[in-house]
Scaffold this active site. Structure first.
Site, PDB file in Angstrom:
ATOM      1  N   GLN A  48       1.305   6.420  12.013  1.00  0.00           N
ATOM      2  CA  GLN A  48       1.378   6.649  10.065  1.00  0.00           C
ATOM      3  C   GLN A  48       2.614   7.084  10.234  1.00  0.00           C
ATOM      4  O   GLN A  48       3.349   7.640  10.982  1.00  0.00           O
ATOM      5  CB  GLN A  48       0.185   7.717   9.631  1.00  0.00           C
ATOM      6  CG  GLN A  48      -1.116   7.246  10.114  1.00  0.00           C
ATOM      7  CD  GLN A  48      -1.953   7.574  11.406  1.00  0.00           C
ATOM      8  OE1 GLN A  48      -1.541   7.936  12.391  1.00  0.00           O
ATOM      9  NE2 GLN A  48      -2.872   6.452  11.673  1.00  0.00           N
ATOM     10  N   GLY A  49       2.384   6.875   8.868  1.00  0.00           N
ATOM     11  CA  GLY A  49       4.182   7.160   8.718  1.00  0.00           C
ATOM     12  C   GLY A  49       5.377   5.260   9.044  1.00  0.00           C
ATOM     13  O   GLY A  49       6.564   5.259   8.636  1.00  0.00           O
ATOM     14  N   ASP A  50       4.367   4.670   9.819  1.00  0.00           N
ATOM     15  CA  ASP A  50       5.476   3.213  10.162  1.00  0.00           C
ATOM     16  C   ASP A  50       5.045   2.250   9.019  1.00  0.00           C
ATOM     17  O   ASP A  50       6.258   1.212   8.966  1.00  0.00           O
ATOM     18  CB  ASP A  50       5.682   2.840  11.023  1.00  0.00           C
ATOM     19  CG  ASP A  50       5.507   3.616  12.227  1.00  0.00           C
ATOM     20  OD1 ASP A  50       6.939   4.080  12.407  1.00  0.00           O
ATOM     21  OD2 ASP A  50       5.265   4.324  14.007  1.00  0.00           O
ATOM     22  N   SER A  51       3.978   2.376   8.042  1.00  0.00           N
ATOM     23  CA  SER A  51       3.732   0.940   7.170  1.00  0.00           C
ATOM     24  C   SER A  51       5.080   0.771   5.939  1.00  0.00           C
ATOM     25  O   SER A  51       6.259   1.793   6.229  1.00  0.00           O
ATOM     26  CB  SER A  51       2.595   1.781   6.134  1.00  0.00           C
ATOM     27  OG  SER A  51       1.491   2.305   7.157  1.00  0.00           O
ATOM     28  N   ASP A  67       0.220  -7.852   1.241  1.00  0.00           N
ATOM     29  CA  ASP A  67       0.495  -6.595   1.047  1.00  0.00           C
ATOM     30  C   ASP A  67       1.940  -6.112   1.396  1.00  0.00           C
ATOM     31  O   ASP A  67       2.887  -6.114   2.490  1.00  0.00           O
ATOM     32  CB  ASP A  67      -0.022  -6.297   2.563  1.00  0.00           C
ATOM     33  CG  ASP A  67      -0.071  -3.924   3.277  1.00  0.00           C
ATOM     34  OD1 ASP A  67       0.774  -3.807   2.120  1.00  0.00           O
ATOM     35  OD2 ASP A  67      -0.454  -3.389   3.932  1.00  0.00           O
ATOM     36  N   HIS A  97       0.893  -0.710   0.032  1.00  0.00           N
ATOM     37  CA  HIS A  97      -0.008   0.168  -0.349  1.00  0.00           C
ATOM     38  C   HIS A  97       0.780   1.536   0.114  1.00  0.00           C
ATOM     39  O   HIS A  97       0.334   2.367  -0.138  1.00  0.00           O
ATOM     40  CB  HIS A  97      -1.249  -0.224   1.224  1.00  0.00           C
ATOM     41  CG  HIS A  97      -0.945   0.378   2.548  1.00  0.00           C
ATOM     42  ND1 HIS A  97      -0.069  -1.026   3.245  1.00  0.00           N
ATOM     43  CD2 HIS A  97       0.012   0.962   3.362  1.00  0.00           C
ATOM     44  CE1 HIS A  97       0.255  -0.790   4.352  1.00  0.00           C
ATOM     45  NE2 HIS A  97       0.809   1.527   4.681  1.00  0.00           N
TER      46      HIS A  97
END
Length: 270
Positions: free
Chosen positions: A216-219, A125, A79
């Site tokens: 958020q931002g660790d994906s 993913d 993603h």
């Protein structure tokens, strides 16, 4: 943080994320905003990582994490990228915990391979990014867990992501530990968790109290632990969750052991 769940929050905070990335040299100066001193300690229950502690950790310029799989390939989340194909727009940053450090190694991408089963009933993913040149030989690799033997226990998570749900990205790499959560317990969390793909996803967090999680931002970053020989092995890829560090709402990660063979085969063709 897939587009099924956490990615919706990412879209809603895209301007803030881009501005934070610019502060740390990860976005176009045209989008810069006034810089402020980043938090020095906790990010979703974490503490600052030491320089060299997790040398295979990578920051990607679109605001995701990744891990060095081979000298010229990093593993991240599907993603985090839009499609398979040539791509020279991504910059991978290596070798530092401080994104403002002059010692950072930066290498551009040349190609992206996105899992063909992502966002299907099969799950998956994950994605691979090929780099324009090899990472320095001094930077070790993070091997994938190829069996489910390590899909349990206590895991380590790291990232430059938000310090709180919807917050700004961080300058310094932060680390925390999370506990394995069974598929049954994860599904019982309700909401989006009821759709957990048990054979493709693995859950971890602090169910009773919350307070520790990726955000958020660790994906795309790794979830990992020590193997029987005492070496680090990657068991998960940061994927999605309902919010960040909420009580009773664990983080959900791509189950690397399920896709290790597919990742290895795809990497061999890049």
């Amino acid at each position: 943080m897939s587009n099924r769940k956490w990615f919706g929050l990412l879209k809603n905070t895209a301007i803030a994320v881009t501005a934070a990335a610019t502060m740390f040299g990860l976005a176009s100066p045209a989008l810069a905003s006034p810089a402020s001193e980043p938090p020095q300690t906790n990010v979703v229950g974490g503490t600052r990582a030491a320089q060299g502690e997790f040398p295979w950790m990578v920051r990607l310029s679109m605001g995701c994490g990744a891990a060095l799989y081979s000298r010229q390939i990093v593993v991240t989340a599907a993603h985090c990228v839009s499609r398979t194909g040539a791509n020279t727009s991504i910059t991978a940053t290596f070798g530092v915990v401080d994104l403002q450090s002059s010692a950072a190694v930066k290498i551009k991408s040349t190609y992206v391979h996105r899992s063909p089963t992502y966002d299907t009933a099969t799950g998956g993913d994950w994605a691979l990014i090929k780099l324009a040149s090899p990472a320095p030989a001094s930077i070790p690799l993070l091997p994938l867990a190829e069996t489910k033997a390590y899909d349990n226990g206590t895991f380590d998570i790291i990232g430059w992501g938000a310090a709180s749900e919807g917050g700004a990205q961080q300058r310094y790499l932060l680390k925390a530990k999370v506990n394995f959560v069974t598929d049954a317990t994860c599904k019982a969390a309700g909401g989006s968790y009821a759709d957990l793909i048990a054979n493709a996803e693995i859950c971890a967090g602090n169910i009773p109290n919350g307070g520790i999680d990726t955000c958020q931002g660790d994906s795309g970053g790794p979830m990992f632990r020590k193997d029987n020989a005492g070496a680090w092995v990657q068991v998960g890829i940061v994927s999605w969750g309902e919010g960040c560090a909420r009580k009773g709402k664990p983080g959900v990660y791509t189950e690397v052991s399920t896709f290790a063979a597919a990742i290895k085969a795809a990497a061999a063709k890049l």
